[in-house]
Motif scaffolding. Structure first.
Motif, PDB file in Angstrom:
ATOM      1  N   ARG A 195     -18.776  -3.512   1.636  1.00  0.00           N
ATOM      2  CA  ARG A 195     -19.255  -2.906   0.387  1.00  0.00           C
ATOM      3  C   ARG A 195     -19.149  -1.383   0.443  1.00  0.00           C
ATOM      4  NH1 ARG A 195     -24.520  -3.480  -0.403  1.00  0.00           N
ATOM      5  NH2 ARG A 195     -24.356  -2.944  -2.578  1.00  0.00           N
ATOM      6  N   ARG A 196     -19.590  -0.805   1.564  1.00  0.00           N
ATOM      7  CA  ARG A 196     -19.530   0.659   1.703  1.00  0.00           C
ATOM      8  C   ARG A 196     -18.095   1.156   1.678  1.00  0.00           C
ATOM      9  NH1 ARG A 196     -23.048   0.145   6.185  1.00  0.00           N
ATOM     10  NH2 ARG A 196     -21.309   0.868   7.432  1.00  0.00           N
ATOM     11  N   LYS A 197     -17.203   0.475   2.408  1.00  0.00           N
ATOM     12  CA  LYS A 197     -15.789   0.892   2.439  1.00  0.00           C
ATOM     13  C   LYS A 197     -15.149   0.725   1.071  1.00  0.00           C
ATOM     14  CE  LYS A 197     -14.861   2.452   6.466  1.00  0.00           C
ATOM     15  NZ  LYS A 197     -14.460   3.836   6.628  1.00  0.00           N
ATOM     16  N   GLY A 198     -15.481  -0.349   0.371  1.00  0.00           N
ATOM     17  CA  GLY A 198     -14.937  -0.560  -0.969  1.00  0.00           C
ATOM     18  C   GLY A 198     -15.366   0.538  -1.925  1.00  0.00           C
ATOM     19  N   ILE A 199     -16.617   0.899  -1.857  1.00  0.00           N
ATOM     20  CA  ILE A 199     -17.125   1.980  -2.715  1.00  0.00           C
ATOM     21  C   ILE A 199     -16.488   3.307  -2.330  1.00  0.00           C
ATOM     22  CG2 ILE A 199     -19.194   3.321  -3.293  1.00  0.00           C
ATOM     23  CD1 ILE A 199     -20.733   0.578  -3.047  1.00  0.00           C
ATOM     24  N   GLN A 200     -16.389   3.558  -1.019  1.00  0.00           N
ATOM     25  CA  GLN A 200     -15.760   4.797  -0.551  1.00  0.00           C
ATOM     26  C   GLN A 200     -14.302   4.870  -1.015  1.00  0.00           C
ATOM     27  OE1 GLN A 200     -15.197   5.127   3.698  1.00  0.00           O
ATOM     28  NE2 GLN A 200     -15.236   7.360   3.618  1.00  0.00           N
ATOM     29  N   CYS A 201     -13.602   3.763  -0.920  1.00  0.00           N
ATOM     30  CA  CYS A 201     -12.198   3.740  -1.329  1.00  0.00           C
ATOM     31  C   CYS A 201     -12.077   3.968  -2.839  1.00  0.00           C
ATOM     32  CB  CYS A 201     -11.566   2.408  -0.931  1.00  0.00           C
ATOM     33  SG  CYS A 201      -9.775   2.378  -1.117  1.00  0.00           S
ATOM     34  N   ALA A 202     -12.932   3.319  -3.607  1.00  0.00           N
ATOM     35  CA  ALA A 202     -12.909   3.510  -5.058  1.00  0.00           C
ATOM     36  C   ALA A 202     -13.156   4.976  -5.407  1.00  0.00           C
ATOM     37  CB  ALA A 202     -13.955   2.613  -5.730  1.00  0.00           C
ATOM     38  N   GLU A 203     -14.096   5.608  -4.710  1.00  0.00           N
ATOM     39  CA  GLU A 203     -14.392   7.021  -4.966  1.00  0.00           C
ATOM     40  C   GLU A 203     -13.227   7.921  -4.565  1.00  0.00           C
ATOM     41  OE1 GLU A 203     -18.092   7.525  -2.879  1.00  0.00           O
ATOM     42  OE2 GLU A 203     -19.264   6.787  -4.584  1.00  0.00           O
ATOM     43  N   ALA A 204     -12.601   7.635  -3.419  1.00  0.00           N
ATOM     44  CA  ALA A 204     -11.453   8.441  -2.975  1.00  0.00           C
ATOM     45  C   ALA A 204     -10.302   8.316  -3.966  1.00  0.00           C
ATOM     46  CB  ALA A 204     -11.004   7.998  -1.584  1.00  0.00           C
ATOM     47  N   CYS A 205     -10.062   7.101  -4.434  1.00  0.00           N
ATOM     48  CA  CYS A 205      -8.973   6.883  -5.398  1.00  0.00           C
ATOM     49  C   CYS A 205      -9.270   7.563  -6.732  1.00  0.00           C
ATOM     50  CB  CYS A 205      -8.742   5.390  -5.587  1.00  0.00           C
ATOM     51  SG  CYS A 205      -7.971   4.611  -4.154  1.00  0.00           S
ATOM     52  N   GLU A 206     -10.506   7.485  -7.151  1.00  0.00           N
ATOM     53  CA  GLU A 206     -10.902   8.143  -8.404  1.00  0.00           C
ATOM     54  C   GLU A 206     -10.709   9.657  -8.291  1.00  0.00           C
ATOM     55  OE1 GLU A 206     -12.537   8.399 -12.295  1.00  0.00           O
ATOM     56  OE2 GLU A 206     -11.999   6.617 -11.177  1.00  0.00           O
ATOM     57  N   ALA A 207     -11.144  10.233  -7.179  1.00  0.00           N
ATOM     58  CA  ALA A 207     -10.978  11.672  -6.962  1.00  0.00           C
ATOM     59  C   ALA A 207      -9.501  12.048  -6.919  1.00  0.00           C
ATOM     60  CB  ALA A 207     -11.672  12.093  -5.669  1.00  0.00           C
ATOM     61  N   THR A 208      -8.687  11.201  -6.304  1.00  0.00           N
ATOM     62  CA  THR A 208      -7.254  11.478  -6.215  1.00  0.00           C
ATOM     63  C   THR A 208      -6.613  11.423  -7.596  1.00  0.00           C
ATOM     64  OG1 THR A 208      -7.223  10.626  -3.969  1.00  0.00           O
ATOM     65  CG2 THR A 208      -5.096  10.791  -5.088  1.00  0.00           C
ATOM     66  N   CYS A 209      -7.027  10.485  -8.420  1.00  0.00           N
ATOM     67  CA  CYS A 209      -6.542  10.434  -9.810  1.00  0.00           C
ATOM     68  C   CYS A 209      -6.841  11.741 -10.527  1.00  0.00           C
ATOM     69  CB  CYS A 209      -7.192   9.291 -10.573  1.00  0.00           C
ATOM     70  SG  CYS A 209      -6.482   7.689 -10.268  1.00  0.00           S
ATOM     71  N   HIS A 210      -8.046  12.258 -10.334  1.00  0.00           N
ATOM     72  CA  HIS A 210      -8.428  13.517 -10.988  1.00  0.00           C
ATOM     73  C   HIS A 210      -7.561  14.674 -10.503  1.00  0.00           C
ATOM     74  CE1 HIS A 210     -11.766  12.128 -13.373  1.00  0.00           C
ATOM     75  NE2 HIS A 210     -12.260  11.503 -12.311  1.00  0.00           N
ATOM     76  N   VAL A 211      -7.303  14.726  -9.204  1.00  0.00           N
ATOM     77  CA  VAL A 211      -6.459  15.790  -8.657  1.00  0.00           C
ATOM     78  C   VAL A 211      -5.043  15.675  -9.215  1.00  0.00           C
ATOM     79  CG1 VAL A 211      -5.353  16.652  -6.549  1.00  0.00           C
ATOM     80  CG2 VAL A 211      -7.808  16.174  -6.569  1.00  0.00           C
ATOM     81  N   LEU A 212      -4.506  14.461  -9.237  1.00  0.00           N
ATOM     82  CA  LEU A 212      -3.127  14.269  -9.690  1.00  0.00           C
ATOM     83  C   LEU A 212      -2.969  14.479 -11.189  1.00  0.00           C
ATOM     84  CD1 LEU A 212      -2.026  11.211  -7.543  1.00  0.00           C
ATOM     85  CD2 LEU A 212      -1.511  13.630  -7.180  1.00  0.00           C
ATOM     86  N   SER A 213      -4.029  14.271 -11.940  1.00  0.00           N
ATOM     87  CA  SER A 213      -3.933  14.479 -13.389  1.00  0.00           C
ATOM     88  C   SER A 213      -4.365  15.889 -13.788  1.00  0.00           C
ATOM     89  CB  SER A 213      -4.773  13.442 -14.137  1.00  0.00           C
ATOM     90  OG  SER A 213      -6.139  13.600 -13.817  1.00  0.00           O
ATOM     91  N   GLY A 214      -4.729  16.691 -12.790  1.00  0.00           N
ATOM     92  CA  GLY A 214      -5.172  18.054 -13.057  1.00  0.00           C
ATOM     93  C   GLY A 214      -4.027  19.005 -13.351  1.00  0.00           C
ATOM     94  N   GLN A 215      -4.324  20.249 -13.296  1.00  0.00           N
ATOM     95  CA  GLN A 215      -3.350  21.291 -13.588  1.00  0.00           C
ATOM     96  C   GLN A 215      -2.159  21.230 -12.637  1.00  0.00           C
ATOM     97  OE1 GLN A 215      -3.647  23.189 -16.266  1.00  0.00           O
ATOM     98  NE2 GLN A 215      -5.533  22.072 -16.695  1.00  0.00           N
TER      99      GLN A 215
END
Length: 124
Positions: free
Chosen positions: A50-70
């Protein structure tokens, strides 16, 4: 380098960036769902998944934000984000491999890790 070559490289870069962002979005969803399937009152291994799944979801979400940024973000920042996401996805996949019912999340995590690695390879 010709203008056509430069345009082709730019298109490839943008395609890889989009593919990686899409893989991250898919992975975030799969890991969040995989984590929700783990019984919170189950064995300790479930808690780790559960912890790893949540951590992975958060890392992927953050990466999406970086890649869709400026687009003028530093390559160093993008590379660091991608490397972190790739590593977290691989760790998550390894943990989900040990849990029946989490196969889709494990596979999606590996796909995302590969997309991150592929995109890293396009950076100079």
């Amino acid at each position: 380098m010709t203008t056509t070559t430069s345009q082709q490289e730019l298109f490839r870069f943008l395609e890889d960036r989009f593919a990686c962002a899409q893989a991250c979005a898919d992975c975030a969803l799969a890991c969040a769902l995989g984590a929700s399937l783990m019984d919170p009152d189950g064995p300790k291994e479930h808690d780790l998944a559960r912890r790893k799944g949540i951590q992975c979801a958060e890392a992927c979400e953050a990466t999406c934000h970086v890649l869709s940024g400026q687009p003028e973000q530093s390559e160093r920042r993008i590379r660091a984000q991608l490397e972190w996401c790739r590593d977290v996805c691989l760790e998550c996949a390894d943990v989900f491999d040990r849990h029946p019912g989490a196969e889709i999340a494990a596979k999606t995590s590996r796909t995302c890790a590969q997309a991150c690695a592929d995109f890293i390879a396009t950076l100079r």
